[in-house]
Design an enzyme around this catalytic site. Sequence first.
Site, PDB file in Angstrom:
ATOM      1  N   LEU A  43      49.469 -21.896  19.186  1.00  0.00           N
ATOM      2  CA  LEU A  43      50.722 -21.817  18.479  1.00  0.00           C
ATOM      3  C   LEU A  43      50.771 -21.227  17.137  1.00  0.00           C
ATOM      4  O   LEU A  43      49.659 -21.533  16.419  1.00  0.00           O
ATOM      5  CB  LEU A  43      51.340 -22.549  18.190  1.00  0.00           C
ATOM      6  N   HIS A  44      50.781 -20.196  16.969  1.00  0.00           N
ATOM      7  CA  HIS A  44      50.633 -19.480  14.923  1.00  0.00           C
ATOM      8  C   HIS A  44      51.685 -18.959  14.804  1.00  0.00           C
ATOM      9  O   HIS A  44      53.023 -18.782  15.185  1.00  0.00           O
ATOM     10  CB  HIS A  44      49.869 -18.408  15.413  1.00  0.00           C
ATOM     11  N   HIS A  47      54.174 -16.769  17.117  1.00  0.00           N
ATOM     12  CA  HIS A  47      55.218 -18.034  18.283  1.00  0.00           C
ATOM     13  C   HIS A  47      56.083 -18.459  17.695  1.00  0.00           C
ATOM     14  O   HIS A  47      56.992 -19.002  17.656  1.00  0.00           O
ATOM     15  CB  HIS A  47      53.965 -18.748  18.605  1.00  0.00           C
ATOM     16  N   GLY A 160      57.372 -10.931  21.828  1.00  0.00           N
ATOM     17  CA  GLY A 160      57.140 -10.196  20.483  1.00  0.00           C
ATOM     18  C   GLY A 160      56.397  -9.236  20.716  1.00  0.00           C
ATOM     19  O   GLY A 160      56.363  -8.741  22.395  1.00  0.00           O
ATOM     20  N   LYS A 162      54.412  -7.783  19.377  1.00  0.00           N
ATOM     21  CA  LYS A 162      53.687  -7.283  19.505  1.00  0.00           C
ATOM     22  C   LYS A 162      52.645  -6.803  21.295  1.00  0.00           C
ATOM     23  O   LYS A 162      51.338  -6.338  20.801  1.00  0.00           O
ATOM     24  CB  LYS A 162      52.782  -9.407  19.046  1.00  0.00           C
ATOM     25  N   ARG A 200      43.795 -15.006  19.805  1.00  0.00           N
ATOM     26  CA  ARG A 200      42.387 -14.596  20.062  1.00  0.00           C
ATOM     27  C   ARG A 200      41.653 -14.598  18.035  1.00  0.00           C
ATOM     28  O   ARG A 200      40.165 -14.092  18.772  1.00  0.00           O
ATOM     29  CB  ARG A 200      42.440 -13.294  21.072  1.00  0.00           C
TER      30      ARG A 200
END
Length: 293
Positions: A43-44, A47, A160, A162, A200
Amino acid sequence: MISSTETRVIENIADIRVWRESVRSAGGADKPSVGFVPTMGALHEGHMTLVRKAVRECRHVVVSVFVNPMQFGPNEDFERYPRSFEKDLQLIREAGAKILFHPPVSQLYSDGHASSTKVIAPPELTERLCGQFRPGHFTGVTTVVLKLFSIAQPDAAYFGEKDYQQLTIIKRMARDLDLPVDVVGVPTVREIDGLAMSSRNAYLTSTERKRASELYKTLCFVREESLSGRRTLEDVLKVAGDRLNKMPEFSLQYLEACDPNSLKPLETTQTPMVILVAAKLGSVRLIDNLLVT
Ligand code: AMP
């Protein structure tokens, strides 16, 4: 099952069902009762933005951490996908989510994922863009998301922007299958230099990491140039794609401007439109997009 003070880790479906039943009547008229954030972990901040929004908007939040083998191709990075469960748990605890669902693969695919029933979204959405380069990927995504919806039974689920194509496909699945869940899109969270946060990114070498922001710069260039009317949309995409491809580390997979709902490619600039890009940077495949309204 492991328990922490505020966040309970659940590894099996039966326990989630018991918990879900216990909160069944807890919803008030003001908030959705159960919010859900599916993730593959590592998680970053991207998230966590989803998790925090869910916590603000829902009475109870379930986050899942599950690296779904069905959505990885045979030559993709399932085995080496980053996993950092203890750190993920800490972040989820700090954000105030009640449940962390962390099933082993055997819980979700007891007979193996290859022989499981699958959810197939319309090919006009799944076979273009990322679908061309990752055959079967979106079937893996829709199948696991429907399974997770069926297990957690959320009132609202957060995804997201994204992963714009994924979000579009999930919204379409929820509509087509009359799922009683509100699919909520959340804007992309970026690093200072514009690179979209992604688990990633951790694979990038330091040289690649420095170059990686070119992806976002390319999207911004396409937006500015196409809106300026100086060149046709086709020319802008070609110039921008060639420029990216000339950088030694990059190998462009696609750069397209599409209708934000149907994902059909556009021939001329319009608003709204979504510009989508995928490229390999060394061995790492990165995607990004920009919604132009
Ligand atoms: P993943 O763990 O990559 O499957 O992502 C889980 C969810 O987090 C998906 O809905 C992603 O679209 C979302 N997500 C991943 N990165 C970002 C980001 N940089 N900004 C916003 N959402 C993101």
